[in-house]
Design an enzyme around this catalytic site. Sequence first.
Site, PDB file in Angstrom:
ATOM      1  CD  GLU A 157       5.099   3.153   6.627  1.00 32.30           C
ATOM      2  OE1 GLU A 157       3.962   2.800   6.277  1.00 32.30           O
ATOM      3  OE2 GLU A 157       5.410   3.380   7.820  1.00 32.30           O
ATOM      4  CB  CYS A 207      -1.275   5.479  10.830  1.00 27.15           C
ATOM      5  SG  CYS A 207      -2.104   4.288   9.778  1.00 27.15           S
ATOM      6  CB  SER A 240       1.558  -4.338   4.741  1.00 25.72           C
ATOM      7  OG  SER A 240       1.884  -4.385   6.083  1.00 25.72           O
TER       8      SER A 240
HETATM    9  S1  SF4 Z   1      -3.355   6.664   6.864  1.00 24.33           S
HETATM   10 FE1  SF4 Z   1      -1.965   5.051   7.572  1.00 24.33          FE
HETATM   11  S2  SF4 Z   1      -2.325   3.300   6.229  1.00 24.33           S
HETATM   12 FE2  SF4 Z   1      -3.226   5.094   5.249  1.00 24.33          FE
HETATM   13  S3  SF4 Z   1      -1.604   5.812   3.878  1.00 24.33           S
HETATM   14 FE3  SF4 Z   1      -1.437   6.955   5.782  1.00 24.33          FE
HETATM   15  S4  SF4 Z   1       0.044   5.820   6.984  1.00 24.33           S
HETATM   16 FE4  SF4 Z   1      -0.627   4.463   5.339  1.00 24.33          FE
END
Ligand code: SF4
Length: 307
Positions: A130, A217, A246
Site C-alpha cells: 500500500e 481506515c 500489518s
Molecule cells: S478496509 Fe481498510 S484494511 Fe481493509 S482493505 Fe480496505 S483499507 Fe485495507
Amino acid sequence: MKITVAKHAGFCFGVKKAIEIAEEVAQNNNGSTYVYGQLVHNEKVIRDLEGKGIIFVENIKDIPQNAVTVLRAHGEPGTTYRLLEEKSIVKGENLNDATCPLVTLVHNVAIKLKNNGYEVILFGKANHPEAIGTSYHLRGKDTFIVEDPEQYGSVIDYLSKNNFEKVAIISQTTMSVYGYRQLIDNINSKMNGLKFDEIPLNLRDMSKKYGFVDTICNPTKQRQSDTEELAKECDIVIVVGGKNSSNSKELYAKCREFGVESYFIQSYEQLDKKWFEGKEKIGVTAGASTPDYLINEVVERIREISN
Ligand code: SF4
C-alpha cells in the site's frame, strides 16, 4: 474461564471483496487466473485460494501474455498497470482490480494535496504494497516515509533541510491510530511554536502550512479500539493473523502497549495450554486479513483447553 472475541475481528469489507472477486473470476475462467502479489496477508487463505486454481505471482514477468489477472486490495502504482498493459492485460477486459475503495481514497488525498502545493510525508511501512502504491502518486521512490513515531527526528531534519512551502502528513490505512497521534505530537513538540494541525479528510480547507490528514481506515480503527478494550479487561489476549499482516501486528503491539499477556499466532495449533493456567478472562482478536474460520478454530481450541 470466559472467552470474549472482539466485536470487530477478522476480514474487513475490502479484503472480503478482493477474495470474492478472485474466486468469482477463477470460477468463470476456463484457463488460469493470476493474482499479482499476496491478495491478503494470510498464508492459509492464500493456500485455500491456490487450491481453487488461483496462481499467485510476486513478479509481473511471471504473468503470461493476455492472462486473466486480479489485483489485490492494497492498491498498485501506475507502473503495474503499464507493465500489465504491455502484456495485453487491461481493465474492463482481462484485468480485475480489487483495490479497496478506502485505499483509492488515500491515493486521491495524496494527489490532491500534492496538486495544492503540499510536500506529502507518509506514515507507513516502506515495503508494504500500500505504501509503495501511495508513494507512486507522490515522489515515487523518493517519497519521505516515516515508519515509527520515534523517528520524528528524521521528519524534523527533512523539514529543516528543505524549504517546503506547505507540508502534509498522511497515513497508510492500517497503521496504529495511537502511533499516528504520537508521531504528530512528537513532531509538534520540536517545531518551535509551529504545529501540524488536522486537515479534514474532505480537504475543503487546504490553507494550513503544516497539516495532517487522518487516512487510517475505519475497519482498522474499529479493530484497534476493540482490541484496546480486550487488553484492558482480559488476563490474556490471543491475536490471530498472518505473519505479514500489518494490521494484525498493530493489534499485537496494542496488547503489549497495555501490558496484557498476549500472543500472536497464525492458527490454533500454536496455542499452548500453559498460557491459560490461572487465567479467567481470555480475549481473542484478529486482523483484517484473518478469516472467521481461523478465529473460530482458535476459540474452539481454547474451550477444549479450559475444559
Ligand atoms: S478496509 Fe481498510 S484494511 Fe481493509 S482493505 Fe480496505 S483499507 Fe485495507
